[in-house]
Design an enzyme around this catalytic site. Sequence first.
Site, short mmCIF file in Angstrom:
data_model
loop_
_atom_site.label_atom_id
_atom_site.label_comp_id
_atom_site.label_asym_id
_atom_site.label_seq_id
_atom_site.Cartn_x
_atom_site.Cartn_y
_atom_site.Cartn_z
N CYS A 43 -37.55 -15.11 4.80
CA CYS A 43 -37.54 -14.70 6.21
C CYS A 43 -38.94 -14.57 6.78
CB CYS A 43 -36.78 -13.38 6.36
SG CYS A 43 -36.72 -12.79 8.07
N CYS A 48 -37.02 -17.01 9.22
CA CYS A 48 -36.67 -16.54 10.55
C CYS A 48 -37.86 -16.06 11.38
CB CYS A 48 -35.61 -15.44 10.46
SG CYS A 48 -35.78 -14.29 9.10
N LYS A 51 -40.10 -19.15 12.37
CA LYS A 51 -39.21 -19.97 13.20
C LYS A 51 -39.05 -19.38 14.59
CE LYS A 51 -35.25 -18.99 13.39
NZ LYS A 51 -34.08 -19.21 12.59
N TYR A 178 -27.37 -24.37 11.66
CA TYR A 178 -28.25 -23.65 12.57
C TYR A 178 -29.71 -24.07 12.42
CZ TYR A 178 -29.78 -20.50 8.77
OH TYR A 178 -30.33 -19.99 7.63
N ILE A 179 -30.16 -24.37 11.20
CA ILE A 179 -31.55 -24.78 11.02
C ILE A 179 -31.81 -26.10 11.73
CG2 ILE A 179 -33.29 -25.46 9.32
CD1 ILE A 179 -32.01 -23.55 7.34
N GLU A 182 -31.77 -25.52 15.56
CA GLU A 182 -32.91 -24.73 16.02
C GLU A 182 -34.18 -25.58 16.07
OE1 GLU A 182 -31.53 -20.26 14.55
OE2 GLU A 182 -32.76 -21.51 13.23
N ARG A 205 -20.55 -25.61 12.09
CA ARG A 205 -19.25 -25.21 11.54
C ARG A 205 -19.22 -23.69 11.37
NH1 ARG A 205 -16.17 -29.37 9.79
NH2 ARG A 205 -17.20 -31.38 9.42
N GLY A 263 -28.56 -27.39 4.53
CA GLY A 263 -28.07 -26.18 3.89
C GLY A 263 -29.02 -25.65 2.84
N THR A 312 -30.71 -12.29 6.64
CA THR A 312 -31.69 -11.29 6.22
C THR A 312 -31.18 -9.86 6.35
OG1 THR A 312 -33.57 -12.74 6.67
CG2 THR A 312 -33.99 -10.37 6.75
#
Length: 448
Positions: A43, A48, A51, A178-179, A182, A205, A263, A312
């Site tokens: 994280c 995160c 990012k 999501y990655i 984003e 999904r 993933g 996280t």
Amino acid sequence: MSEFDYDLFVIGAGSGGVRASRIAASHGARVAVAEEHRVGGTCVIRGCVPKKLLVYGAHFAEDIHDARKFGWEVADCKFNWDVLRDNVLAEVDRLEGLYGQTLDSHKVTVFKTRATLIGPQKVRLADGQEISAERILIATGGWPFVPEFPGSEHAITSNEVFHLDKLPKRVVIAGGGYIANEFAGIFNEFGSKVTIVNRGDTILRGYDEQIRDRLLQISMTKGIDFKFNAPFQSIEKNDDGTLTVHLENCDAITADAVLIATGRTPNTKGLGLEDVGVELDAHGAIKVDETNQSSVPSIYAVGDVTNRIQLTPVAIREGQAFADSVFGGKPTVVDYTNVPSAVFSHPPIGAVGMTEAEARNKLGSIRTYTSDFRAMKNVLAGRNERALYKMIVNAATDQVVGLHMIGPDAPEILQAAAIAVKAGLTKADFDATVALHPSMAEELVLLK
């Protein structure tokens, strides 16, 4: 005197490991932690936090453009990737230092090296030193999954994306989660030509169908290209340094960078888990019970390495629960119902509870309420992008069982609304709440 060197030895100093270490130490335990990369984990170091800083940087592209409609005389601006990259990495360094200070202030011994299991209550460090502990906690997180295909070594993952020497003009992103979405939004706002390649036919999904369809629509309008049902065949590196991506059911694509975002898998390889009898599932995750205990009584695990919910805040909750239960005399079990999540796409998504499809399958009779609107800021800016809020209600009880949102600041709004869903409040409770006007969040109490 204890027969062990430590009461607790933690392998992995990410979010879950650091929380468990400092809480256990605050309860009086003698704690050591080993981290082979950097204190802070995924994280803070390569996930995160950096990012989200890139997401903030990307938003300025639209904000600067929109500012002109609000009376600001904004000169033509140029984006400098080097400046943002270096500032983000400097912030990561600062946070790593703070995490280290936290462990030090709690008198946690930190070994900046790899540790592996050589027994139910013993680890070996990379230098050969052997250390015993009454209990061992595995908190090694996850690692990006890269499919095997010719030329895969030419691609990067979310680990390396923060360190790019220069901003690629053309980016191919593999994945639909999501990655992938984003970073597609981030690079698109920075001016790169972005293509998302997905081996399936669906993005995100697990999120509500209407919300993910809205993101797909908006992303395409912004210029992001999508290739569905197009598994990778190979990546070819050309003489000029560019990459040619060969796909099934699709023409080849030339790019300056390929990001694999397909993933993450539990980071358990080479830890010696199987040798000491720790059971793993088919994905390599450590099997644990509700107390975070593995099949070996002295060995526990928290966070992404258990592959329960890869978030996280969940890892932090699990680390806290473990330390309070084992060392604090306060038995605690983490509640995994109605855990909120977000996708920091452009625009972002916030979600908590059941999707419409999940609610219909589980509850049968439901009611759905939606608000499809343009944010006030977008109206004046001349931006046609529309937000969508969706509420799922159990028809039998009037209880709100799901909230799903896409639009400006959706995650910020969703966090407060998630409290209501977690508390089991009803649609009538939302209706009885006076709207805060003018705001986007008021739509949640005006749904009809």
